[in-house]
Design an enzyme around this catalytic site. Structure first.
Site, mmCIF file in Angstrom:
data_model
loop_
_atom_site.group_PDB
_atom_site.id
_atom_site.type_symbol
_atom_site.label_atom_id
_atom_site.label_comp_id
_atom_site.label_asym_id
_atom_site.label_seq_id
_atom_site.Cartn_x
_atom_site.Cartn_y
_atom_site.Cartn_z
ATOM 1 N N GLY A 1 -57.446 -20.135 -2.156
ATOM 2 C CA GLY A 1 -56.048 -20.205 -1.729
ATOM 3 C C GLY A 1 -55.373 -18.846 -1.826
ATOM 4 O O GLY A 1 -55.866 -17.927 -2.445
ATOM 5 N N CYS A 2 -54.211 -18.768 -1.166
ATOM 6 C CA CYS A 2 -53.582 -17.468 -1.030
ATOM 7 C C CYS A 2 -52.274 -17.384 -1.804
ATOM 8 O O CYS A 2 -51.428 -16.548 -1.525
ATOM 9 C CB CYS A 2 -53.330 -17.178 0.442
ATOM 10 S SG CYS A 2 -54.844 -17.291 1.396
ATOM 11 N N GLY A 3 -52.077 -18.265 -2.765
ATOM 12 C CA GLY A 3 -50.784 -18.317 -3.434
ATOM 13 C C GLY A 3 -50.525 -17.156 -4.364
ATOM 14 O O GLY A 3 -49.429 -16.644 -4.438
#
Lengths: 246, 246
Positions: free
Chosen positions: A96-98
């Site tokens: 994920g890119c959070g």
């Protein structure tokens, strides 16, 4: 590798001369008829580059996955044994890119499996061998990268790009079916995250650089079991991760 | 920009110490809801980076094309005024792929339009200003890149990537609506084809590097009207293309 060009040297005075500079060419890579990427590389060892690059980018798991590989002029055409999928982005995105930490999903990082232990003199000698590269000295426009084992250099490659040179030596090892767990890398290029990831994916347990190491490279290295040594110069080095150098 | 990490220094002896190394973080760029690329950069100046990067990659023609740009943590979300198309490859491929010369389609290269002429001392002083970068000196893990005009430095940026640093200074100039035709670049990074192309696209007429210049960069520079100077060190430099430095 080197090409003569006309140049004007300013040095208090002004002189016209011929200078040797690093040759850079495009290599357009098609995988199963689809454009995968265009790399700007030094012209030699194109097959090794393509094999290493497709491996370190996760497209193939080794040369055995390649049905055919044809390099002509500046185009490489690869057919793989199994179908491949790569979409608009071919960059390694681990999860994920959070945030930085979720980006760096430790569970998905390759784990290096090796018993290699090195004496520091082996690493220092490897760096000396890399720095002896004639192209590197003559043009200043290359990065040199070598694959070594405890007996010394297996191959040293120059390329205008530090990633390219690494992909080439990994491709060289894969094509010859070398057991990369018993090898290590010495390079003039910095160790950034992608460089650390390429080593981890290839199961190469140690990388030493004349230059620096970045924070994300250290994080990846610690989680993959990769030993990173930076600023390997003269008789010195800084070890940022791993304990394989004594 | 710098982060303290634990490290083991081998130097005849063995010592444990804290070392400062270059911070590297991912920046995931979405354009109109679609993943454009993930760049590994130094954390500062993200908006400048995104603006410069989208410009030098040919996605926008300037900040005026940006409807909104939101940077949060490691994600940048950009909405453009007009729809954009980028397919699986976002690399600059200038034309057909048959050979190096057709790849380098001279008719499609940007042409620089500028009357800038520089005295060599301006270029030498610019390089000195770039080399003064504190981050560069303390970690050895950065490239420094500066945007200058005849009066001196407009901005100097450090980044773990030489392309990133260039995209950041170009983005800085674009956001502030500077007339880039009156500026020049000094950088610690080598001048490869993509670096030359970025300058040409930004209409920056001169680039000087502490390092080398590649053959393809010289070809692009000659066809775009870009002056390239390599090995700018002390009072010396080699000029490989263009005649804007006296």
């Amino acid at each position: 590798m080197l090409k003569k060009v006309h140049c004007v040297r300013l040095d208090g005075d002004k002189a016209e001369l011929e200078d040797e500079i690093a040759e850079e060419v495009p290599l357009v890579i098609f995988v199963n008829g689809k454009h995968f990427s265009t790399a700007m590389i030094s012209p030699q060892m194109r097959e090794e580059f393509v094999t290493g690059h497709l491996f370190t980018e996760g497209i193939i798991d080794g040369p055995v996955d390649i049905e055919s590989l044809k390099v002509e002029s500046n185009t490489a055409k690869v057919l793989t044994r199994h179908s491949t999928t790569f979409l608009e982005s071919r960059k390694v995105i681990l999860s994920g890119c959070g945030s930085t930490s979720s980006f760096l999903d430790k569970k998905k990082l390759p784990k290096i499996c090796s018993n290699l232990m090195l004496d520091r003199t082996m690493v220092l000698n490897a760096m000396k061998a890399v720095l002896r590269s004639d192209n590197f000295k003559r043009s200043g426009g290359f990065h040199s990268c070598g694959l070594f084992n405890e007996s010394g250099a297996i191959i040293v490659v120059d390329d205008i790009g530090r990633h390219n040179a690494l992909d080439k030596v990994i491709g060289f090892g894969l094509i010859r079916n070398l057991d990369l767990k018993d090898t290590f890398i010495a390079t003039t290029g910095r160790i950034s995250s992608d460089v650390a990831l390429k080593c981890a994916r290839a199961n190469i347990p140690v990388i030493a650089s004349k230059g620096a190491v970045t924070t994300l490279a250290v994080e990846i290295a610690e989680n993959s079991g990769l030993t990173t040594a930076g600023f390997v110069r003269g008789n010195k080095m800084n070890i940022y991760s791993g304990g394989r150098i004594n």
